[in-house]
Design a protein around this motif. Structure first.
Motif, PDB file in Angstrom:
ATOM      1  N   LEU A 141       1.150  -1.226   0.413  1.00  0.00           N
ATOM      2  CA  LEU A 141       0.113   0.083   0.118  1.00  0.00           C
ATOM      3  C   LEU A 141       1.221   1.120  -0.355  1.00  0.00           C
ATOM      4  O   LEU A 141       0.250   2.480  -0.275  1.00  0.00           O
ATOM      5  CB  LEU A 141      -0.669  -0.401   1.392  1.00  0.00           C
ATOM      6  CG  LEU A 141      -2.076  -1.501   1.722  1.00  0.00           C
ATOM      7  CD1 LEU A 141      -2.317  -1.022   2.669  1.00  0.00           C
ATOM      8  CD2 LEU A 141      -2.886  -1.517   0.140  1.00  0.00           C
ATOM      9  N   LEU A 142       2.201   1.204  -0.097  1.00  0.00           N
ATOM     10  CA  LEU A 142       2.859   2.169   0.162  1.00  0.00           C
ATOM     11  C   LEU A 142       2.859   3.493  -0.588  1.00  0.00           C
ATOM     12  O   LEU A 142       2.522   4.787  -0.527  1.00  0.00           O
ATOM     13  CB  LEU A 142       4.525   2.162   0.238  1.00  0.00           C
ATOM     14  CG  LEU A 142       5.146   2.665   0.670  1.00  0.00           C
ATOM     15  CD1 LEU A 142       4.758   3.621   2.333  1.00  0.00           C
ATOM     16  CD2 LEU A 142       6.938   2.133   0.225  1.00  0.00           C
ATOM     17  N   LYS A 143       2.947   2.938  -1.764  1.00  0.00           N
ATOM     18  CA  LYS A 143       3.041   3.874  -3.367  1.00  0.00           C
ATOM     19  C   LYS A 143       1.269   4.874  -3.049  1.00  0.00           C
ATOM     20  O   LYS A 143       1.399   6.676  -3.347  1.00  0.00           O
ATOM     21  CB  LYS A 143       3.109   3.076  -4.624  1.00  0.00           C
ATOM     22  CG  LYS A 143       4.133   2.790  -4.594  1.00  0.00           C
ATOM     23  CD  LYS A 143       5.562   3.410  -5.264  1.00  0.00           C
ATOM     24  CE  LYS A 143       6.932   2.599  -5.263  1.00  0.00           C
ATOM     25  NZ  LYS A 143       7.367   2.577  -6.488  1.00  0.00           N
ATOM     26  N   ASP A 144       0.567   4.573  -2.944  1.00  0.00           N
ATOM     27  CA  ASP A 144      -1.048   5.201  -2.939  1.00  0.00           C
ATOM     28  C   ASP A 144      -0.540   6.549  -1.354  1.00  0.00           C
ATOM     29  O   ASP A 144      -1.511   7.205  -1.544  1.00  0.00           O
ATOM     30  CB  ASP A 144      -1.776   3.736  -2.112  1.00  0.00           C
ATOM     31  CG  ASP A 144      -2.089   3.312  -4.204  1.00  0.00           C
ATOM     32  OD1 ASP A 144      -2.021   3.176  -4.842  1.00  0.00           O
ATOM     33  OD2 ASP A 144      -2.895   1.941  -3.906  1.00  0.00           O
ATOM     34  N   ARG A 145       0.020   5.783  -0.096  1.00  0.00           N
ATOM     35  CA  ARG A 145      -0.345   6.380   0.650  1.00  0.00           C
ATOM     36  C   ARG A 145       0.862   7.426   0.350  1.00  0.00           C
ATOM     37  O   ARG A 145       0.748   8.763   0.886  1.00  0.00           O
ATOM     38  CB  ARG A 145      -0.138   5.085   2.179  1.00  0.00           C
ATOM     39  CG  ARG A 145      -0.724   4.630   2.433  1.00  0.00           C
ATOM     40  CD  ARG A 145      -0.366   3.799   4.186  1.00  0.00           C
ATOM     41  NE  ARG A 145      -1.760   2.761   4.322  1.00  0.00           N
ATOM     42  CZ  ARG A 145      -1.232   1.774   4.764  1.00  0.00           C
ATOM     43  NH1 ARG A 145      -0.344   1.559   5.414  1.00  0.00           N
ATOM     44  NH2 ARG A 145      -2.835   1.409   5.454  1.00  0.00           N
ATOM     45  N   LEU A 146       2.159   7.074  -0.153  1.00  0.00           N
ATOM     46  CA  LEU A 146       3.327   8.035  -0.350  1.00  0.00           C
ATOM     47  C   LEU A 146       2.081   9.210  -1.270  1.00  0.00           C
ATOM     48  O   LEU A 146       2.816  10.612  -1.083  1.00  0.00           O
ATOM     49  CB  LEU A 146       3.613   8.008  -1.095  1.00  0.00           C
ATOM     50  CG  LEU A 146       5.659   6.981  -0.421  1.00  0.00           C
ATOM     51  CD1 LEU A 146       6.200   5.789  -1.285  1.00  0.00           C
ATOM     52  CD2 LEU A 146       5.464   7.722   0.565  1.00  0.00           C
ATOM     53  N   GLU A 147       1.474   9.027  -2.190  1.00  0.00           N
ATOM     54  CA  GLU A 147       0.393  10.031  -2.879  1.00  0.00           C
ATOM     55  C   GLU A 147      -0.397  10.752  -2.379  1.00  0.00           C
ATOM     56  O   GLU A 147      -0.831  11.512  -2.725  1.00  0.00           O
ATOM     57  CB  GLU A 147      -0.435   8.774  -4.149  1.00  0.00           C
ATOM     58  CG  GLU A 147      -0.550   9.743  -5.253  1.00  0.00           C
ATOM     59  CD  GLU A 147       0.313  10.699  -6.529  1.00  0.00           C
ATOM     60  OE1 GLU A 147      -0.129  11.514  -7.150  1.00  0.00           O
ATOM     61  OE2 GLU A 147       1.302   9.797  -6.401  1.00  0.00           O
ATOM     62  N   LYS A 148      -0.322  10.052  -1.113  1.00  0.00           N
ATOM     63  CA  LYS A 148      -1.828  10.695  -0.672  1.00  0.00           C
ATOM     64  C   LYS A 148      -1.729  11.611   0.642  1.00  0.00           C
ATOM     65  O   LYS A 148      -1.905  12.856   0.854  1.00  0.00           O
ATOM     66  CB  LYS A 148      -2.824   9.813  -0.032  1.00  0.00           C
ATOM     67  CG  LYS A 148      -4.356  10.461   0.851  1.00  0.00           C
ATOM     68  CD  LYS A 148      -4.839   9.108   0.962  1.00  0.00           C
ATOM     69  CE  LYS A 148      -6.334   9.590   1.857  1.00  0.00           C
ATOM     70  NZ  LYS A 148      -7.083   8.752   2.228  1.00  0.00           N
ATOM     71  N   PHE A 149      -0.202  10.919   1.522  1.00  0.00           N
ATOM     72  CA  PHE A 149       0.203  11.644   2.413  1.00  0.00           C
ATOM     73  C   PHE A 149       1.632  11.895   2.212  1.00  0.00           C
ATOM     74  O   PHE A 149       2.086  13.048   3.558  1.00  0.00           O
ATOM     75  CB  PHE A 149       0.056  10.739   3.837  1.00  0.00           C
ATOM     76  CG  PHE A 149      -0.727   9.808   4.201  1.00  0.00           C
ATOM     77  CD1 PHE A 149      -1.908  11.124   4.641  1.00  0.00           C
ATOM     78  CD2 PHE A 149      -1.211   8.896   3.959  1.00  0.00           C
ATOM     79  CE1 PHE A 149      -3.122  10.520   4.996  1.00  0.00           C
ATOM     80  CE2 PHE A 149      -2.854   8.089   4.281  1.00  0.00           C
ATOM     81  CZ  PHE A 149      -3.865   9.038   4.548  1.00  0.00           C
ATOM     82  N   GLY A 150       2.341  11.380   1.733  1.00  0.00           N
ATOM     83  CA  GLY A 150       3.432  12.210   1.124  1.00  0.00           C
ATOM     84  C   GLY A 150       4.131  13.522   0.686  1.00  0.00           C
ATOM     85  O   GLY A 150       2.511  13.969   0.309  1.00  0.00           O
ATOM     86  N   LEU A 151       5.038  14.167   0.931  1.00  0.00           N
ATOM     87  CA  LEU A 151       5.157  15.830   0.719  1.00  0.00           C
ATOM     88  C   LEU A 151       6.169  15.857  -0.504  1.00  0.00           C
ATOM     89  O   LEU A 151       6.546  15.038  -0.689  1.00  0.00           O
ATOM     90  CB  LEU A 151       5.535  16.823   1.258  1.00  0.00           C
ATOM     91  CG  LEU A 151       4.753  17.232   2.850  1.00  0.00           C
ATOM     92  CD1 LEU A 151       5.837  17.499   3.671  1.00  0.00           C
ATOM     93  CD2 LEU A 151       3.396  17.423   2.103  1.00  0.00           C
TER      94      LEU A 151
END
Length: 350
Positions: A141-151
């Protein structure tokens, strides 16, 4: 052209701090553009939107379609100590090499939280100074979470320590080209930031082909040179790829001596790598470092931003138009208050 100067200090210039762009132009295509004509040594002041009329007839434009990952992660330790990680290389799914700020007291096996607890990682192994191997929970799920929460991984000269959600949203949009489609970069191919879909449509209407290549911008592009003789510098390798159709088109254009205009230094490095390998590969890793003296095989023009002093990017551009000519253009840009670096103005070299 003057003889080659291999000393790093020869690629230095003075830049007032106020000219480092902290924000993009209000509209993408409203940047200023310095036009450098290699044949007659002329330098003129233009606007980026004029590029449509300046490109040679029946030429080909090459753009880098890499997409920047949101890999800057504000976080904290269980102690409450504030940290920040920049993910720089994916080793395997969920396992990343990261540069971690304020990492001095992190211990192997420690659980770290990022982005308000929406991302969690174990500090698996300490690497070089300030670098860790981070293993993220729920790797799939990391790539989706980076897209959503990362800067967005803005360079350090763009100040964002107190950025609010509105500013972060703007950076997510503007630190990405309008044609980005292949996720994998940790920095933007900044020459492409000036384009809009409308400008690209106008260029196509003028009979100019637009070809896409991919180079995932990584540490190789922006790592500083630590040696005084630039010939001793070693680039970090970066992944590139082109489609079979694009490779065939590029071979045909090259054979027919069609003028090729590269959008950004990353596009240059892909094309020159392909040519050096006689078009026998269409993907792989490249650590090509272009400096004078160099005979370009695949480029007749270049759109590029203004680069940091003593950087590999500035040295590549110097190899194309000559160091003295480039430094003269930079002095003019400073005198006329052009905006520099990633969010700044650009130059078209023909």
């Amino acid at each position: 052209m003057p003889s080659f100067d291999s000393l790093l200090k020869s690629y230095d210039y003075e830049l007032p701090q106020k000219l480092i762009a902290q924000h993009p132009a209000i509209k993408r295509d409203q940047s200023r553009m310095l036009l450098l004509e290699r044949q007659n040594g002329q330098i003129s002041h233009r606007n980026f939107a004029e590029i449509v009329s300046l490109l040679p007839n029946s030429s080909c434009l090459v753009i880098n379609n890499t997409k920047v990952l949101s890999v800057r992660l504000p976080g904290k330790r269980r102690t409450g100590a504030v940290i920040e990680a920049l993910l720089v290389e994916e080793k395997s799914e969920g396992l990343w090499r990261a540069i971690v700020r304020k990492a001095g007291r992190i211990k192997t096996g420690e659980l770290l939280e990022f982005c308000g607890g929406n991302l969690r990682a174990v500090a698996q192994k300490r690497l070089e100074e300030g670098e860790w191997l981070l293993s993220f929970d729920e790797a799939e799920l990391l790539k989706d979470r980076l897209e959503k929460f990362g800067l967005p991984p803005l360079p350090p000269y763009i100040e964002r320590r107190q950025a609010n959600d509105l500013q972060n949203a703007e950076d997510r949009e503007r630190y990405q080209t309008c044609f980005a489609s292949e996720p994998g970069a940790i920095a933007a191919p900044t020459a492409g930031l000036h384009f809009t879909p409308e400008i690209l449509t106008e260029i196509s209407k003028h009979g100019i082909d637009i070809l896409e290549v991919t180079l995932h911008v990584g540490l190789g592009t922006f790592s500083s040179i630590e040696v005084e003789d630039i010939r001793q510098h070693k680039m970090h390798a970066e992944f590139f790829s082109v489609s079979t159709q694009t490779l065939e088109q590029l071979k045909k254009f090259w054979k027919n001596k069609k003028k090729i205009i590269c959008i950004g230094t990353t596009s240059v490095r892909v094309l020159e790598t392909l040519a050096q390998k006689n078009f026998k590969v269409r993907s792989g890793w490249t650590d090509i470092f272009i400096h004078e003296p160099y005979e370009f095989m695949m480029m007749d023009g270049l759109l590029t931003n203004f680069h940091l002093p003593k950087s590999t990017l500035m040295i590549l551009v110097s190899a194309f138009c000559g160091r003295d000519f480039l430094l003269s253009a930079y002095r003019q840009a400073v005198d006329h208050n052009y905006r520099f670096f990633s969010y700044g103005d650009c130059m078209l070299i023909l």
